[in-house]
Design a protein around this motif. Sequence first.
Motif, PDB file in Angstrom:
ATOM      1  N   VAL A   1       9.332 -13.095 -14.247  1.00  0.00           N
ATOM      2  CA  VAL A   1       9.396 -12.997 -15.193  1.00  0.00           C
ATOM      3  C   VAL A   1       8.223 -12.359 -15.687  1.00  0.00           C
ATOM      4  CG1 VAL A   1       9.611 -14.642 -17.057  1.00  0.00           C
ATOM      5  CG2 VAL A   1      11.400 -14.755 -15.365  1.00  0.00           C
ATOM      6  N   LEU A   2       6.999 -13.094 -15.173  1.00  0.00           N
ATOM      7  CA  LEU A   2       5.619 -12.467 -15.835  1.00  0.00           C
ATOM      8  C   LEU A   2       5.677 -11.124 -15.163  1.00  0.00           C
ATOM      9  CD1 LEU A   2       3.379 -15.252 -14.095  1.00  0.00           C
ATOM     10  CD2 LEU A   2       3.884 -14.453 -16.747  1.00  0.00           C
ATOM     11  N   SER A   3       6.174 -10.078 -13.698  1.00  0.00           N
ATOM     12  CA  SER A   3       6.365  -8.848 -13.769  1.00  0.00           C
ATOM     13  C   SER A   3       6.767  -8.399 -14.848  1.00  0.00           C
ATOM     14  CB  SER A   3       6.707  -8.440 -12.927  1.00  0.00           C
ATOM     15  OG  SER A   3       5.678  -8.820 -11.854  1.00  0.00           O
ATOM     16  N   ILE A   4       8.221  -9.087 -15.585  1.00  0.00           N
ATOM     17  CA  ILE A   4       9.054  -8.520 -16.252  1.00  0.00           C
ATOM     18  C   ILE A   4       7.940  -8.196 -18.042  1.00  0.00           C
ATOM     19  CG2 ILE A   4      10.711  -8.121 -17.822  1.00  0.00           C
ATOM     20  CD1 ILE A   4      12.609  -9.780 -15.401  1.00  0.00           C
ATOM     21  N   PHE A   5       7.377  -9.072 -18.635  1.00  0.00           N
ATOM     22  CA  PHE A   5       6.799  -9.095 -19.738  1.00  0.00           C
ATOM     23  C   PHE A   5       5.250  -9.389 -20.027  1.00  0.00           C
ATOM     24  CE2 PHE A   5      10.951 -11.382 -19.698  1.00  0.00           C
ATOM     25  CZ  PHE A   5      11.893 -10.520 -20.579  1.00  0.00           C
ATOM     26  N   VAL A   6       4.639  -9.149 -18.703  1.00  0.00           N
ATOM     27  CA  VAL A   6       3.281  -8.417 -19.084  1.00  0.00           C
ATOM     28  C   VAL A   6       2.767  -6.828 -18.756  1.00  0.00           C
ATOM     29  CG1 VAL A   6       1.107  -9.117 -18.290  1.00  0.00           C
ATOM     30  CG2 VAL A   6       2.628 -10.838 -18.362  1.00  0.00           C
ATOM     31  N   PRO A   7       2.687  -6.543 -19.930  1.00  0.00           N
ATOM     32  CA  PRO A   7       2.815  -4.828 -19.741  1.00  0.00           C
ATOM     33  C   PRO A   7       1.134  -4.882 -18.608  1.00  0.00           C
ATOM     34  CG  PRO A   7       1.953  -6.006 -21.834  1.00  0.00           C
ATOM     35  CD  PRO A   7       1.967  -7.303 -21.130  1.00  0.00           C
ATOM     36  N   ALA A   8       0.406  -6.214 -18.465  1.00  0.00           N
ATOM     37  CA  ALA A   8      -0.625  -5.396 -17.281  1.00  0.00           C
ATOM     38  C   ALA A   8      -0.071  -5.832 -15.891  1.00  0.00           C
ATOM     39  CB  ALA A   8      -1.541  -6.491 -17.236  1.00  0.00           C
ATOM     40  N   ILE A   9       1.507  -6.251 -15.553  1.00  0.00           N
ATOM     41  CA  ILE A   9       2.170  -5.946 -14.362  1.00  0.00           C
ATOM     42  C   ILE A   9       3.031  -5.104 -14.225  1.00  0.00           C
ATOM     43  CG2 ILE A   9       3.027  -6.948 -12.676  1.00  0.00           C
ATOM     44  CD1 ILE A   9       1.413  -9.695 -13.981  1.00  0.00           C
ATOM     45  N   ASN A  10       2.643  -4.305 -13.055  1.00  0.00           N
ATOM     46  CA  ASN A  10       4.111  -2.906 -12.935  1.00  0.00           C
ATOM     47  C   ASN A  10       5.199  -4.039 -12.203  1.00  0.00           C
ATOM     48  OD1 ASN A  10       5.255  -0.914 -11.388  1.00  0.00           O
ATOM     49  ND2 ASN A  10       4.309   0.013 -13.209  1.00  0.00           N
ATOM     50  N   LEU A  11       6.622  -3.642 -12.779  1.00  0.00           N
ATOM     51  CA  LEU A  11       7.110  -4.432 -12.642  1.00  0.00           C
ATOM     52  C   LEU A  11       7.806  -4.032 -11.459  1.00  0.00           C
ATOM     53  CD1 LEU A  11       9.851  -6.347 -12.855  1.00  0.00           C
ATOM     54  CD2 LEU A  11      10.732  -4.465 -14.031  1.00  0.00           C
ATOM     55  N   VAL A  12       7.449  -2.628 -10.912  1.00  0.00           N
ATOM     56  CA  VAL A  12       8.547  -2.615  -9.283  1.00  0.00           C
ATOM     57  C   VAL A  12       7.151  -2.807  -8.448  1.00  0.00           C
ATOM     58  CG1 VAL A  12       8.541  -0.075  -7.938  1.00  0.00           C
ATOM     59  CG2 VAL A  12       9.252  -0.323 -10.295  1.00  0.00           C
ATOM     60  N   THR A  13       5.920  -2.325  -8.157  1.00  0.00           N
ATOM     61  CA  THR A  13       4.807  -2.788  -7.081  1.00  0.00           C
ATOM     62  C   THR A  13       4.813  -4.823  -7.721  1.00  0.00           C
ATOM     63  OG1 THR A  13       3.181  -2.538  -8.979  1.00  0.00           O
ATOM     64  CG2 THR A  13       3.885  -0.706  -7.746  1.00  0.00           C
ATOM     65  N   GLY A  14       5.444  -5.312  -8.687  1.00  0.00           N
ATOM     66  CA  GLY A  14       5.284  -6.496  -8.602  1.00  0.00           C
ATOM     67  C   GLY A  14       5.891  -7.379  -7.658  1.00  0.00           C
ATOM     68  N   VAL A  15       7.596  -6.996  -8.015  1.00  0.00           N
ATOM     69  CA  VAL A  15       9.003  -6.952  -7.100  1.00  0.00           C
ATOM     70  C   VAL A  15       9.411  -6.612  -6.299  1.00  0.00           C
ATOM     71  CG1 VAL A  15      11.256  -7.595  -7.782  1.00  0.00           C
ATOM     72  CG2 VAL A  15       9.059  -7.524  -9.908  1.00  0.00           C
ATOM     73  N   THR A  16       8.654  -5.598  -5.766  1.00  0.00           N
ATOM     74  CA  THR A  16       9.073  -5.048  -4.279  1.00  0.00           C
ATOM     75  C   THR A  16       8.488  -5.807  -2.944  1.00  0.00           C
ATOM     76  OG1 THR A  16       8.731  -2.866  -5.134  1.00  0.00           O
ATOM     77  CG2 THR A  16       8.724  -3.240  -3.008  1.00  0.00           C
ATOM     78  N   PRO A  17       6.911  -6.338  -3.760  1.00  0.00           N
ATOM     79  CA  PRO A  17       6.680  -7.538  -1.912  1.00  0.00           C
ATOM     80  C   PRO A  17       7.702  -8.709  -2.162  1.00  0.00           C
ATOM     81  CG  PRO A  17       4.719  -6.729  -3.614  1.00  0.00           C
ATOM     82  CD  PRO A  17       6.062  -6.548  -4.239  1.00  0.00           C
ATOM     83  N   LEU A  18       7.950  -9.221  -2.552  1.00  0.00           N
ATOM     84  CA  LEU A  18       8.904 -10.118  -2.511  1.00  0.00           C
ATOM     85  C   LEU A  18       9.973  -9.957  -1.729  1.00  0.00           C
ATOM     86  CD1 LEU A  18       9.080 -11.627  -6.076  1.00  0.00           C
ATOM     87  CD2 LEU A  18       7.111 -11.979  -4.804  1.00  0.00           C
TER      88      LEU A  18
ATOM     89  N   LEU B   1       1.243  -1.220  -0.179  1.00  0.00           N
ATOM     90  CA  LEU B   1       0.271   0.095  -0.099  1.00  0.00           C
ATOM     91  C   LEU B   1       0.783   1.182  -0.272  1.00  0.00           C
ATOM     92  CD1 LEU B   1      -3.091  -0.877   2.087  1.00  0.00           C
ATOM     93  CD2 LEU B   1      -3.565  -0.132  -0.334  1.00  0.00           C
ATOM     94  N   LEU B   2       1.799   1.226   0.809  1.00  0.00           N
ATOM     95  CA  LEU B   2       2.684   2.240   0.982  1.00  0.00           C
ATOM     96  C   LEU B   2       3.400   2.639  -1.078  1.00  0.00           C
ATOM     97  CD1 LEU B   2       4.807   2.110   3.610  1.00  0.00           C
ATOM     98  CD2 LEU B   2       2.883   3.886   3.223  1.00  0.00           C
ATOM     99  N   VAL B   3       3.761   1.968  -1.217  1.00  0.00           N
ATOM    100  CA  VAL B   3       4.322   1.581  -2.869  1.00  0.00           C
ATOM    101  C   VAL B   3       3.294   2.212  -3.567  1.00  0.00           C
ATOM    102  CG1 VAL B   3       5.150  -0.032  -4.267  1.00  0.00           C
ATOM    103  CG2 VAL B   3       6.267   0.223  -2.552  1.00  0.00           C
ATOM    104  N   ILE B   4       2.482   1.611  -3.123  1.00  0.00           N
ATOM    105  CA  ILE B   4       0.892   2.936  -4.441  1.00  0.00           C
ATOM    106  C   ILE B   4       1.451   3.881  -4.044  1.00  0.00           C
ATOM    107  CG2 ILE B   4      -1.541   3.022  -4.818  1.00  0.00           C
ATOM    108  CD1 ILE B   4      -1.199  -0.437  -4.079  1.00  0.00           C
TER     109      ILE B   4
END
Length: 138
Positions: free
Chosen positions: A102-119, A23-26
């Motif tokens: 990989v999905l976060s990188i290549f799928v345009p519907a997923i933002n890379l930063v917000t997708g990877v940060t929670p990991l 939520l903070l990243v958003i």
Amino acid sequence: MVVQDAVKKETTFIAVGTAVVSLLVIVVFFILHQLVPGYAPFDYTVFLGAIGGTIVAVGNFFWMGLTVQKITGMSEEETDRARSTMAVSLRYRTMLQLLWVVLSIFVPAINLVTGVTPLFVPSILIKIRGILSARKGR
């Protein structure tokens, strides 16, 4: 298999902490979008990345907790099997996270930063909790 209370408690701690960071990243994305609209997008991809990354991070932690629960129930004679079970779990959990990246990188519907940060959040939360509990003398 019945999930032990310790696994539930720790997974809840990780889930809440990871959700708060997401939520903070958003919020950071929203602020950046307001200040410099072309620099940071603020659309559905930000939310999909944060939700997906949080699910993967918490799911990974829960899976690890279940694996630890399973191997602690094994006898000392089953040490090799326990070690193998933990290694296989680590391998599959790592592959799951890699697939999400990989999905976060290549799928345009997923933002890379917000997708990877929670990991990264569960590991950081565990370390902070360890530091704080050591400081209290627990």
